[in-house]
Design an enzyme around this catalytic site. Structure first.
Site, PDB file in Angstrom:
ATOM      1  N   ARG A 189       0.839  -1.200   0.000  1.00 53.27           N
ATOM      2  CA  ARG A 189       0.000   0.000   0.000  1.00 53.27           C
ATOM      3  C   ARG A 189       0.870   1.245   0.000  1.00 53.27           C
ATOM      4  O   ARG A 189       2.076   1.152   0.104  1.00 53.27           O
ATOM      5  CB  ARG A 189      -0.886  -0.008   1.235  1.00 53.27           C
ATOM      6  CG  ARG A 189      -0.096  -0.418   2.520  1.00 53.27           C
ATOM      7  CD  ARG A 189      -0.490   0.263   3.751  1.00 53.27           C
ATOM      8  NE  ARG A 189      -0.370   1.686   3.645  1.00 53.27           N
ATOM      9  CZ  ARG A 189       0.762   2.392   3.761  1.00 53.27           C
ATOM     10  NH1 ARG A 189       1.929   1.769   3.963  1.00 53.27           N
ATOM     11  NH2 ARG A 189       0.745   3.715   3.665  1.00 53.27           N
ATOM     12  N   GLY A 190       0.195   2.371  -0.203  1.00 51.68           N
ATOM     13  CA  GLY A 190       0.948   3.629  -0.313  1.00 51.68           C
ATOM     14  C   GLY A 190       1.157   3.934  -1.779  1.00 51.68           C
ATOM     15  O   GLY A 190       1.622   3.065  -2.525  1.00 51.68           O
ATOM     16  N   ALA A 191       0.814   5.119  -2.202  1.00 48.31           N
ATOM     17  CA  ALA A 191       0.793   5.434  -3.633  1.00 48.31           C
ATOM     18  C   ALA A 191       2.051   4.986  -4.384  1.00 48.31           C
ATOM     19  O   ALA A 191       1.950   4.213  -5.344  1.00 48.31           O
ATOM     20  CB  ALA A 191       0.534   6.933  -3.811  1.00 48.31           C
ATOM     21  N   ARG A 235      -7.582  -0.262  -7.017  1.00 50.03           N
ATOM     22  CA  ARG A 235      -7.904   0.866  -6.127  1.00 50.03           C
ATOM     23  C   ARG A 235      -7.955   2.129  -6.989  1.00 50.03           C
ATOM     24  O   ARG A 235      -7.118   2.292  -7.876  1.00 50.03           O
ATOM     25  CB  ARG A 235      -6.864   1.027  -5.008  1.00 50.03           C
ATOM     26  CG  ARG A 235      -6.794  -0.154  -4.054  1.00 50.03           C
ATOM     27  CD  ARG A 235      -5.842   0.129  -2.883  1.00 50.03           C
ATOM     28  NE  ARG A 235      -6.422   1.054  -1.908  1.00 50.03           N
ATOM     29  CZ  ARG A 235      -5.713   1.608  -0.924  1.00 50.03           C
ATOM     30  NH1 ARG A 235      -4.404   1.374  -0.831  1.00 50.03           N
ATOM     31  NH2 ARG A 235      -6.292   2.423  -0.049  1.00 50.03           N
ATOM     32  N   GLN A 240      -2.714   2.801   9.962  1.00 48.23           N
ATOM     33  CA  GLN A 240      -1.387   2.806   9.334  1.00 48.23           C
ATOM     34  C   GLN A 240      -0.381   3.613  10.155  1.00 48.23           C
ATOM     35  O   GLN A 240       0.811   3.320  10.173  1.00 48.23           O
ATOM     36  CB  GLN A 240      -1.454   3.383   7.910  1.00 48.23           C
ATOM     37  CG  GLN A 240      -2.158   2.522   6.885  1.00 48.23           C
ATOM     38  CD  GLN A 240      -3.617   2.891   6.715  1.00 48.23           C
ATOM     39  OE1 GLN A 240      -4.271   3.265   7.700  1.00 48.23           O
ATOM     40  NE2 GLN A 240      -4.151   2.779   5.525  1.00 48.23           N
ATOM     41  N   ASP A 253      -2.122  10.829  -2.270  1.00 49.89           N
ATOM     42  CA  ASP A 253      -2.529   9.777  -3.212  1.00 49.89           C
ATOM     43  C   ASP A 253      -2.884  10.355  -4.573  1.00 49.89           C
ATOM     44  O   ASP A 253      -2.831   9.643  -5.579  1.00 49.89           O
ATOM     45  CB  ASP A 253      -3.698   8.984  -2.612  1.00 49.89           C
ATOM     46  CG  ASP A 253      -3.207   8.222  -1.390  1.00 49.89           C
ATOM     47  OD1 ASP A 253      -3.194   8.807  -0.290  1.00 49.89           O
ATOM     48  OD2 ASP A 253      -2.759   7.069  -1.547  1.00 49.89           O
ATOM     49  N   ASN A 276      -5.583  12.506   0.369  1.00 47.67           N
ATOM     50  CA  ASN A 276      -4.698  11.696   1.197  1.00 47.67           C
ATOM     51  C   ASN A 276      -5.570  10.940   2.180  1.00 47.67           C
ATOM     52  O   ASN A 276      -6.794  11.083   2.201  1.00 47.67           O
ATOM     53  CB  ASN A 276      -3.668  12.581   1.908  1.00 47.67           C
ATOM     54  CG  ASN A 276      -2.535  11.751   2.520  1.00 47.67           C
ATOM     55  OD1 ASN A 276      -1.922  10.927   1.859  1.00 47.67           O
ATOM     56  ND2 ASN A 276      -2.297  11.950   3.812  1.00 47.67           N
ATOM     57  N   LYS A 277      -4.950  10.116   3.010  1.00 45.16           N
ATOM     58  CA  LYS A 277      -5.707   9.275   3.934  1.00 45.16           C
ATOM     59  C   LYS A 277      -6.759  10.063   4.706  1.00 45.16           C
ATOM     60  O   LYS A 277      -6.509  11.200   5.117  1.00 45.16           O
ATOM     61  CB  LYS A 277      -4.725   8.621   4.915  1.00 45.16           C
ATOM     62  CG  LYS A 277      -5.312   7.620   5.864  1.00 45.16           C
ATOM     63  CD  LYS A 277      -6.142   6.521   5.214  1.00 45.16           C
ATOM     64  CE  LYS A 277      -5.452   5.867   4.067  1.00 45.16           C
ATOM     65  NZ  LYS A 277      -6.302   4.989   3.250  1.00 45.16           N
TER      66      LYS A 277
HETATM   67  C1  LIG Z   1       3.687   7.878   0.199  1.00 40.87           C
HETATM   68  S1  LIG Z   1       2.047   8.277  -0.009  1.00 40.87           S
HETATM   69  C2  LIG Z   1       1.229   7.111   0.960  1.00 40.87           C
HETATM   70  C3  LIG Z   1      -0.234   7.436   1.112  1.00 40.87           C
HETATM   71  O1  LIG Z   1      -0.984   6.268   0.795  1.00 40.87           O
HETATM   72  C4  LIG Z   1      -1.718   5.907   1.943  1.00 40.87           C
HETATM   73  O2  LIG Z   1      -2.939   5.320   1.657  1.00 40.87           O
HETATM   74  P1  LIG Z   1      -3.126   3.698   1.809  1.00 40.87           P
HETATM   75  O3  LIG Z   1      -2.492   3.308   3.095  1.00 40.87           O
HETATM   76  O4  LIG Z   1      -4.628   3.539   1.749  1.00 40.87           O
HETATM   77  O5  LIG Z   1      -2.430   3.123   0.595  1.00 40.87           O
HETATM   78  C5  LIG Z   1      -1.911   7.203   2.675  1.00 40.87           C
HETATM   79  O6  LIG Z   1      -2.904   7.998   2.087  1.00 40.87           O
HETATM   80  C6  LIG Z   1      -0.544   7.791   2.527  1.00 40.87           C
HETATM   81  O7  LIG Z   1      -0.453   9.127   2.797  1.00 40.87           O
END
Ligand SMILES: CSC[C@H]1O[C@H](OP(=O)(O)O)[C@H](O)[C@@H]1O
Length: 369
Positions: free
Chosen positions: A56-58, A99, A206, A247, A257-258
């Site tokens: 996960r994470g962009a 996603r 997270q 994101d 973002n989250k």
């Molecule tokens: C380095 S940007 C990571 C960004 O992605 C996360 O979302 P997820 O955990 O749902 O993939 C979160 O928004 C982070 O800030």
């Protein structure tokens, strides 16, 4: 079996296993309790890994998709380009559906598709090898991008600052350094002593499970707080700057973002604390005009009412809203830290400037090679 390493940061968040032709990831749904490495070869397993946030994470999602589509291309058995491209597009559309919000997923897949089209006169094995090289390049590039974001981010803070971050935009969301955590790691290398507050980040935690884990394992001073505590911590004067990931950044600087990030931004504005978005240019989408146009992923109700609890924490059958992201309005953002510099308001202009700088840099690089 992967030998036990001393820190979670010694494991690859996302990598290509060249020998077994597999996508290798840490299963982040198991962290911080156990470090389980997954070796994925099937497209549906890769799709699930992205959807379930095992990876996960962009930026990490983009790298996983690039490796995934390369592995899929290896399996397309034809010598005819039209047939190959048709199968490639099917595999690309499938992975892209995992996603919707993080633009890196489509950014990486589109970049891999460009490789196919640019090499359509070549043989299929030659095209597949070029895809292999591009996937490796996308992964390697991410390290330079995050480190450079860290260097620009460091120019915004002082050695003893209090920093707050939300969710995980750390090494676990990228290949190395993270984006929001890059200034933290680089500062540590310079002997800075940041005091970092990590929002737990409900519902998937997270921040508590991942950010505090990786920062603590690195010896950084990190404190976990509930999401509803960030304003209070700011009001006490414990926070000098906020660094978060993203994101999707829209052309006007509105940033997805989250979920919960916009509340952090509102509190930071109230207390005069600069809020910085750490954004690889791969996460900036100039074709998305504003935050209104960003598709916000909605996820299962169970993540809100059942996860982490012995019994559901809300009455059976009650309605649940579970948007995975929210949009922070551009006027709440003090700066967007990219690998080509820091964009400041008005973002419509400054983000275009960043892409101009990127284009010039890439052209100069091409000339040198
Ligand atoms: C380095 S940007 C990571 C960004 O992605 C996360 O979302 P997820 O955990 O749902 O993939 C979160 O928004 C982070 O800030």
């Amino acid at each position: 079996m992967e030998e036990k390493k001393k820190s979670i940061l010694d494991y690859d968040t996302v990598a290509l296993d060249e020998e077994n032709h597999a996508l290798v990831i840490i299963d982040q749904t198991q962290l911080p309790y156990q470090t389980e490495i997954l070796s994925l070869t099937k497209q549906e397993d890769i799709w699930n890994a992205i959807y379930l946030l095992q990876v996960r994470g962009a930026p990490a999602i983009g790298v996983a998709a690039a490796i995934g589509i390369y592995l899929s291309a290896r399996e397309i058995k034809t010598a005819d380009f039209t047939d190959f491209y048709q199968e490639f597009q099917k595999a690309k559309d499938y992975l892209d559906s995992a996603r919707p919000t993080a633009v890196n997923l489509s950014w990486a897949l589109n970049r891999m598709e460009e490789v196919v089209l640019k090499n359509k006169e070549k043989t299929i094995p030659e095209i597949v090898e070029r895809l292999h090289q591009e996937a490796v390049e996308i992964r390697e590039e991410d390290i330079w991008v995050c480190k450079t974001i860290g260097e620009y981010g460091l120019t915004l803070v002082n050695p003893g600052d209090g920093l707050l971050t939300h969710c995980n935009a750390g090494q676990l969301a990228t290949v190395k350094y993270g984006t929001a955590t890059a200034p933290m790691y680089l500062g540590q290398e310079k002997g800075y002593h940041f005091r970092i507050f990590s929002d737990e980040t409900r519902p998937l935690l997270q921040g508590a499970r991942l950010t505090s884990f990786e920062l603590k394992e690195s010896g950084l001073d990190v404190t976990v707080i509930c999401d509803n505590m960030s304003a209070s911590v700011m009001r006490k004067g414990w926070v000098n700057a906020v660094f978060v990931g993203c994101d999707r950044v829209a052309a006007n600087g509105d940033t997805a973002n989250k979920i919960g990030t916009s509340m952090v931004a509102l509190a930071a504005k109230r207390y005069g604390i600069p809020m910085y978005i750490c954004a690889p240019t791969s996460t900036i989408d100039l074709s998305t005009i504003s935050g209104e146009d960003i598709h916000i992923e909605e996820r299962p109700a169970e993540e809100v009412v059942e996860m982490w609890y012995e019994k559901p924490m809300a009455p059976d059958g009650v309605k649940v809203f579970n948007p995975a992201f929210d949009v922070t309005d551009h006027d709440l953002i003090a700066g967007i830290v990219t690998e080509y510099g820091i964009a400041r308001a008005p973002y419509t202009e400054s983000l275009k400037e960043i892409f101009k700088k990127k284009e010039e840099a890439l052209k100069a690089e091409e000339k040198d090679t």
